[in-house]
Scaffold this motif. Structure first.
Motif, short mmCIF file in Angstrom:
data_model
loop_
_atom_site.label_atom_id
_atom_site.label_comp_id
_atom_site.label_asym_id
_atom_site.label_seq_id
_atom_site.Cartn_x
_atom_site.Cartn_y
_atom_site.Cartn_z
N ALA A 307 0.83 -1.21 0.00
CA ALA A 307 0.00 0.00 0.00
C ALA A 307 0.86 1.26 0.00
O ALA A 307 0.57 2.22 -0.73
CB ALA A 307 -0.93 -0.02 1.21
N ALA A 308 1.90 1.28 0.82
CA ALA A 308 2.76 2.47 0.88
C ALA A 308 3.45 2.71 -0.46
O ALA A 308 3.61 3.85 -0.90
CB ALA A 308 3.78 2.32 1.99
N HIS A 339 -2.50 -7.74 -3.90
CA HIS A 339 -2.91 -6.68 -2.97
C HIS A 339 -3.50 -5.49 -3.72
O HIS A 339 -4.51 -4.91 -3.29
CB HIS A 339 -1.70 -6.23 -2.15
CG HIS A 339 -1.18 -7.26 -1.20
ND1 HIS A 339 0.06 -7.19 -0.61
CD2 HIS A 339 -1.76 -8.40 -0.73
CE1 HIS A 339 0.24 -8.23 0.17
NE2 HIS A 339 -0.85 -8.99 0.12
N ALA A 340 -2.86 -5.10 -4.83
CA ALA A 340 -3.33 -3.93 -5.58
C ALA A 340 -4.71 -4.18 -6.19
O ALA A 340 -5.60 -3.32 -6.10
CB ALA A 340 -2.31 -3.57 -6.66
N ARG A 341 -4.89 -5.34 -6.80
CA ARG A 341 -6.15 -5.62 -7.49
C ARG A 341 -7.31 -5.79 -6.51
O ARG A 341 -8.42 -5.31 -6.77
CB ARG A 341 -5.99 -6.88 -8.34
CG ARG A 341 -7.25 -7.24 -9.12
CD ARG A 341 -6.99 -8.41 -10.05
NE ARG A 341 -6.62 -9.62 -9.33
CZ ARG A 341 -5.40 -10.14 -9.30
NH1 ARG A 341 -4.42 -9.54 -9.95
NH2 ARG A 341 -5.15 -11.24 -8.63
N GLU A 345 -6.38 -0.72 -5.14
CA GLU A 345 -7.06 0.04 -6.19
C GLU A 345 -8.52 0.33 -5.85
O GLU A 345 -8.98 1.46 -6.11
CB GLU A 345 -6.93 -0.71 -7.51
CG GLU A 345 -5.50 -0.70 -8.04
CD GLU A 345 -5.30 -1.56 -9.27
OE1 GLU A 345 -4.25 -1.47 -9.91
OE2 GLU A 345 -6.22 -2.35 -9.58
N PRO A 346 -9.30 -0.60 -5.26
CA PRO A 346 -10.65 -0.20 -4.81
C PRO A 346 -10.63 0.90 -3.77
O PRO A 346 -11.53 1.76 -3.74
CB PRO A 346 -11.22 -1.51 -4.24
CG PRO A 346 -10.48 -2.59 -4.95
CD PRO A 346 -9.10 -2.05 -5.17
N THR A 347 -9.60 0.94 -2.91
CA THR A 347 -9.49 2.00 -1.92
C THR A 347 -9.29 3.35 -2.58
O THR A 347 -9.91 4.36 -2.21
CB THR A 347 -8.33 1.70 -0.96
OG1 THR A 347 -8.53 0.43 -0.34
CG2 THR A 347 -8.23 2.77 0.11
N LEU A 665 -8.07 1.52 4.00
CA LEU A 665 -7.70 0.18 3.53
C LEU A 665 -7.79 -0.84 4.64
O LEU A 665 -8.38 -1.92 4.47
CB LEU A 665 -6.29 0.23 2.95
CG LEU A 665 -5.64 -1.11 2.62
CD1 LEU A 665 -6.37 -1.81 1.50
CD2 LEU A 665 -4.17 -0.92 2.27
N LEU A 666 -7.23 -0.52 5.82
CA LEU A 666 -7.13 -1.51 6.90
C LEU A 666 -8.44 -1.69 7.64
O LEU A 666 -8.78 -2.81 8.05
CB LEU A 666 -6.02 -1.11 7.87
CG LEU A 666 -4.60 -1.10 7.29
CD1 LEU A 666 -3.60 -0.67 8.35
CD2 LEU A 666 -4.22 -2.46 6.74
#
Length: 728
Positions: A307-308, A339-341, A345-347, A665-666
């Motif tokens: 994420a970072a 993680h991205a998909r 990316e939704p975040t 995200l978290l």
């Protein structure tokens, strides 16, 4: 107000914990205290830290190191330990829990003799009460703060020291049993400094001033409510992280903390996550340690690193090279993409939609708005795959909308700008925002489209001046037009002055055409909108700079500056706002989406949204100052050919949007990604550019691959002689 006390340790001053609210966990607590669950009990029952295992706390290591004031229990933690010295008889085996994880049950007797105060008697105390500051000062020269037992914390070592440096004799009654520092710290001692209570506005703080060296001072008489001192645990993504060497980690698990025997240590790793399992074959001591928390089956460190990297516009490939150079462990690229998909990316899509809606709602009450628009291509030249069109509100300097267009959606990269503008204007109108006028460049398709849509259009002065200056610079290099070199800078300034000092199109044209007389040293004009030059009358020091009437140089300059198209564009120059802010945003995009990196459609869109979030947060930064003086830096732009320019230095940018994305995200997306994934799936994704071509087989393509240098020199020469047009 009475002080809350431990049920088993009335004199304990360590961290206390109330009965939990969860009914199931509360029954375990009551069964531990009463050996059964009573029908009636006091709701404020509490237990101290001595009744919990080390694995029951969130921040045990931070507390032992002195970085936390209170221990924090994990959710669902239940007490399992009782000590003989403080709790009486030993409980049954079922109440004790695992013997390999409980605190030592024997106590160490300490004999303390205070030489600094002659009135203090020699006392023998257990370790549970040895640190109790129940000492009176009678006429001594030392303050109570000097004689009280203090907790000294050193950042350079891992040892925690309690007690006095001078005048203390210690005798261990059980030398074979070593009391762990964790047990002593967690079950007996309290932090050396307690935070001040926060009172309500309606309450008044009592004026109690008791000098520490007063003979009437008694620390036990000043009590506070322990429940109000609870410090909320810090969010896991906000905790500090460190680089730890594997050899330093293994030192913590080499020997058994109970019998000091060498243990069997096993480790397992997943990306940045590492876990150790320690087993003592002699006393069956068993411990499991993890380097980071787990969110389900996902290590939190791996998710935070992905994420970072994404949220700050970084490249995972570059980060992977850095990690490998340092031998830092990192997850694979496929994990980063997962993680991205699924989460990152939704975040980003959700936060951008929410921020954009909030900004539009703020502007809906202002009526018609003035905006600027510009397009950016993902690659140089006229073969762009992606084109992004940006609409910016000029008064607030905030990005209102950003549309990404793929070239195969509109039949080529030439039509991307018009389609992007159309989508942006449709987005604004669907949300109730009416455009008063728009500042753009002089693209012919954009002119016609805005004219058909009845939207007032103004041209960006910088674009117009840039194109005109290139033609003037080329003209000044001709033999008969050398006098024009003395007027290049003045003509550039005249373009901006004609636009900014006028309110209407005819007035801009009148001021612009006055330049024709001015360069001939004639400062009175026939146009009633601008009859005379506004500069003061003075004699020029260089009479050779004036253009001579009827000269070739004057004829060529007039032909260039006063043709029909130039006069038409001068009339539509923007007199208020310019398009410099969209240009600055486009240069910012390079940090998040470089032109030498290929991104998929959603990846490019998310990185554009991240750049827009960063720009909107830092668009209106103030200029930095030093001792009240504005700070500038001096630069030498290539376009000004050695001329020095002062550029204001802004204050450092902020990254609050990154913290908001991490928290979203978290706490929400990772917990339930379904609604956020559905929001992302509503975005139409165009097919790839290669979908318009047939996909041949791999064997066929490989068979047709021929290198220019794969054949011998003789064969190549023979081929050229037979067929000179043969390029193979």
């Amino acid at each position: 107000m009475p002080r809350k006390r431990c049920y088993f340790h009335p004199d304990c001053r360590s961290t206390l914990f109330r009965l939990p609210r969860d009914v199931g966990v509360r029954d375990h607590w009551l069964h531990f205290i009463f050996n059964s669950v009573p029908h009636d009990y006091h709701p404020n029952l509490a237990l101290c830290a001595a009744h919990f295992t080390e694995e029951s706390f969130h921040n045990l290591r931070e507390f032992n190191a002195g970085f936390a004031h209170r221990l924090v229990l994990k959710d669902g933690a239940v007490p399992t330990l009782k000590t003989e010295a403080a709790c009486g008889p030993q409980p049954t085996t079922s109440q004790q829990g695992s013997s390999s994880q409980e605190f030592p049950t024997t106590s160490t007797l300490v004999t303390t003799h205070e030489f600094g105060c002659q009135s203090d008697p020699i006392e023998t105390k257990t370790v549970a009460t040895a640190m109790k500051p129940n000492i009176r000062s009678v006429g001594t020269q030392l303050s109570m703060g000097t004689l009280r037992n203090c907790h000294f914390r050193s950042k350079g070592i891992q040892t925690t020291f309690y007690g006095h440096d001078v005048g203390t004799q210690t005798t261990e009654m059980f030398p074979d049993v070593q009391l762990s520092s964790t047990a002593v710290r967690g079950s007996v001692f309290r932090p050396s400094k307690r935070p001040r209570l926060v009172l309500d506005d309606e309450e008044e703080e009592p004026e109690l001033h008791v000098e520490p060296n007063d003979s009437t001072y008694n620390p036990d008489s000043v009590v506070t409510e322990e429940s109000e001192l609870t410090i909320e645990p810090q969010p896991e993504h906000s905790e500090n992280k460190y680089i730890v060497f594997e050899s330093c980690l293994r030192e913590l698990f080499v020997s058994c903390p109970v019998c000091k025997t060498k243990c069997v240590v096993q480790s397992r790793r997943r990306g940045t996550f590492v876990a150790f399992t320690q087993l003592c074959e002699k006393c069956n001591y068993h411990r499991q340690w993890q380097s980071q928390p787990m969110l389900g089956s996902t290590p939190l460190g791996n998710l935070l690193l992905s994420a970072a990297t994404y949220f700050t516009g970084g490249s995972f490939k570059q980060l992977e090279k850095i990690f490998k150079a340092m031998k830092l462990q990192i997850m694979q690229f496929v994990t980063f993409r997962i993680h991205a998909r699924n989460f990152i990316e939704p975040t980003i899509i959700h936060k951008w939609n929410r921020d954009q809606l909030n900004l539009i709602r703020q502007l809906q009450q202002r009526g018609n708005i003035a905006v600027a628009g510009d397009m950016r291509a993902d690659t140089p030249g006229h073969s762009a795959k992606f084109g992004s069109y940006t609409i910016m509100h000029m008064e607030t300097n905030k990005i209102l909308d950003l549309q990404l267009v793929q070239s195969n959606e509109v039949g080529g990269s030439y039509h991307i700008e018009k389609e992007g503008l159309k989508r942006c204007l449709d987005k604004l109108e669907s949300n109730g925002l009416a455009v008063d006028y728009i500042v753009t460049d002089r693209h012919p398709q954009i002119q016609k489209y805005l004219r058909d849509r009845n939207i007032t259009q103004f041209y960006n002065v910088w674009h117009f001046e840039k194109g005109l200056s290139k033609k003037l610079d080329k003209l000044s290099k001709m033999k008969d037009c050398e006098v024009l070199k003395k007027w290049l800078h003045g003509i550039k300034n005249h373009v901006y002055w004609s636009a900014s000092s006028s309110e209407s199109g005819p007035e801009k044209v009148a001021k612009w055409t006055s330049l024709q007389n001015h360069i001939q040293n004639v400062h009175v004009h026939d146009n009633h909108l601008f009859p005379k030059c506004e500069h003061p009358d003075k004699v020029s020091r260089d009479p050779t700079k004036w253009f001579q009437p009827g000269s070739i140089a004057l004829h060529r300059v007039e032909k260039l500056l006063y043709n029909k198209r130039v006069l038409k564009d001068i009339e539509k120059l923007s007199h208020h706002f310019q398009k410099s802010s969209p240009e600055a945003f486009h240069s910012l995009i390079l940090r998040f989406a470089p032109k030498n990196v290929i991104f998929p459609f959603i990846g490019m869109l998310c990185r554009l949204y991240l750049a827009a979030m960063h720009y909107n947060e830092n668009a209106n930064r103030e200029q930095a100052t030093t001792e009240g003086q504005a700070v500038y830096k001096f630069i030498f732009p290539k376009s000004k050919k050695g001329e020095c320019t002062a550029k204001p230095v802004k204050i450092e940018p902020t990254y609050i949007y990154v913290d908001d994305l991490m928290s979203l995200l978290l706490h929400k997306v990772f917990v339930d990604p379904t609604p956020y994934a559905e929001e992302l799936h509503t975005i139409p994704i165009p097919p790839p550019l290669s979908s318009q071509f047939e996909n041949p087989s791999k064997e066929e393509v490989t068979a047709h691959r021929v290198s220019q240098f794969s054949r011998g020199v003789a064969a190549t020469q023979h081929t050229v002689q037979l067929d000179p047009a043969n390029n193979t």
